[in-house]
Design a protein around this motif. Structure first.
Motif, short mmCIF file in Angstrom:
data_model
loop_
_atom_site.label_atom_id
_atom_site.label_comp_id
_atom_site.label_asym_id
_atom_site.label_seq_id
_atom_site.Cartn_x
_atom_site.Cartn_y
_atom_site.Cartn_z
N ALA A 25 0.84 -1.15 0.14
CA ALA A 25 0.07 0.08 0.05
C ALA A 25 0.82 1.30 0.01
CB ALA A 25 -1.06 -0.04 1.38
N GLY A 26 1.99 1.13 0.51
CA GLY A 26 3.02 2.26 0.34
C GLY A 26 3.27 2.66 -0.91
N ARG A 27 3.13 1.97 -1.99
CA ARG A 27 3.40 2.41 -3.36
C ARG A 27 2.53 3.44 -4.03
NH1 ARG A 27 3.75 -2.58 -7.20
NH2 ARG A 27 4.72 -0.95 -8.31
N PHE A 28 1.31 3.49 -3.27
CA PHE A 28 0.41 4.66 -3.63
C PHE A 28 0.41 5.99 -2.73
CE2 PHE A 28 -0.89 0.08 -4.63
CZ PHE A 28 -1.26 0.28 -5.98
N THR A 29 -0.08 6.88 -3.57
CA THR A 29 -0.19 8.16 -2.72
C THR A 29 -1.52 8.43 -1.96
OG1 THR A 29 -0.83 9.27 -4.97
CG2 THR A 29 1.53 8.97 -4.44
N GLN A 30 -2.38 7.79 -2.49
CA GLN A 30 -3.92 8.16 -2.02
C GLN A 30 -4.63 6.81 -1.51
OE1 GLN A 30 -6.15 10.32 -4.84
NE2 GLN A 30 -5.12 12.21 -4.35
N LEU A 97 7.57 -14.16 1.86
CA LEU A 97 6.80 -13.11 2.36
C LEU A 97 7.84 -12.26 2.76
CD1 LEU A 97 3.81 -14.47 4.29
CD2 LEU A 97 3.67 -13.37 2.06
N TRP A 98 8.89 -12.77 3.45
CA TRP A 98 9.95 -11.50 3.89
C TRP A 98 10.58 -11.05 2.34
CZ3 TRP A 98 15.39 -11.94 3.06
CH2 TRP A 98 16.23 -11.03 4.12
N ALA A 99 11.09 -11.87 1.48
CA ALA A 99 11.82 -11.44 0.26
C ALA A 99 11.19 -10.37 -0.28
CB ALA A 99 12.24 -12.66 -0.39
N LEU A 100 9.65 -10.65 -0.44
CA LEU A 100 8.63 -9.59 -1.07
C LEU A 100 8.63 -8.43 -0.63
CD1 LEU A 100 5.78 -12.07 -2.36
CD2 LEU A 100 7.42 -10.94 -3.79
N THR A 101 8.80 -8.41 0.62
CA THR A 101 8.59 -7.13 1.73
C THR A 101 9.86 -6.41 1.50
OG1 THR A 101 6.98 -8.36 3.13
CG2 THR A 101 7.94 -6.31 3.94
N GLN A 102 11.05 -7.24 1.71
CA GLN A 102 12.30 -6.52 1.33
C GLN A 102 12.27 -5.78 0.12
OE1 GLN A 102 13.44 -5.92 4.63
NE2 GLN A 102 15.33 -6.06 3.64
N GLU A 107 13.66 -1.60 -3.24
CA GLU A 107 13.54 -1.26 -4.51
C GLU A 107 12.46 -0.41 -4.93
OE1 GLU A 107 16.02 -2.21 -6.73
OE2 GLU A 107 16.89 -3.33 -4.80
N GLN A 108 11.15 -0.70 -4.49
CA GLN A 108 10.16 0.29 -4.97
C GLN A 108 9.89 1.40 -4.00
OE1 GLN A 108 8.14 -0.36 -7.50
NE2 GLN A 108 9.67 -2.22 -7.95
N LEU A 109 10.15 1.32 -2.65
CA LEU A 109 9.77 2.65 -1.73
C LEU A 109 11.06 3.27 -1.16
CD1 LEU A 109 7.03 0.93 0.39
CD2 LEU A 109 6.96 2.21 -1.59
N ASN A 110 12.33 2.63 -1.61
CA ASN A 110 13.73 3.34 -1.17
C ASN A 110 13.64 3.81 0.30
OD1 ASN A 110 14.44 3.34 -3.88
ND2 ASN A 110 13.35 5.28 -4.22
N LEU A 111 12.97 2.74 1.01
CA LEU A 111 13.22 2.86 2.45
C LEU A 111 14.42 2.27 3.17
CD1 LEU A 111 9.34 2.66 3.32
CD2 LEU A 111 10.89 4.83 3.10
#
Length: 112
Positions: A25-30, A97-102, A107-111
């Motif tokens: 969900a963090g990939r989306f802005t709204q 699940l851990w690998a997908l979250t990482q 890569e996607q959220l740069n956190l």
């Protein structure tokens, strides 16, 4: 001891499931909260579907041959070995699940 490890792995799976839904969900802005809730249920549905397909595959392929080997395996060792197999499968799903979250977080959220 095997049951304790299995329970810990299942608890970790539940936490990783929720964390993956939040990371997605963090990939989306709204509407992040709504997307998080929907993705949590979609991930759960996909997990249940894959589990059901695994049970069907087990029932069709492995279950008919269990009568042949039941002479060689005692009940206690059969229960322990089945708990160990289920535990390994749960750990495999936990790793996925851990690998997908990482991947989402770095890569996607740069956190990272």
């Amino acid at each position: 001891m095997a049951f304790f490890i299995l329970i810990l792995a299942l608890i970790a799976m539940a936490q990783l499931h929720a964390y993956l839904a939040c990371a997605f969900a963090g990939r989306f802005t709204q509407q992040r909260l709504l997307i998080s809730i929907v993705s949590y249920f979609v991930l759960g549905f996909i997990g249940q579907l894959l589990f059901l397909l695994g049970v069907i595959l087990f029932a069709v392929k492995v279950y008919p041959s269990l009568d042949d080997i039941s002479i060689f395996i005692s009940t206690d060792s059969a229960i322990l070995s089945s708990v160990c197999v289920v535990g390994l499968l749960v750990l495999l799903v936990d790793a996925l699940l851990w690998a997908l979250t990482q991947w989402l977080m770095t890569e996607q959220l740069n956190l990272a």
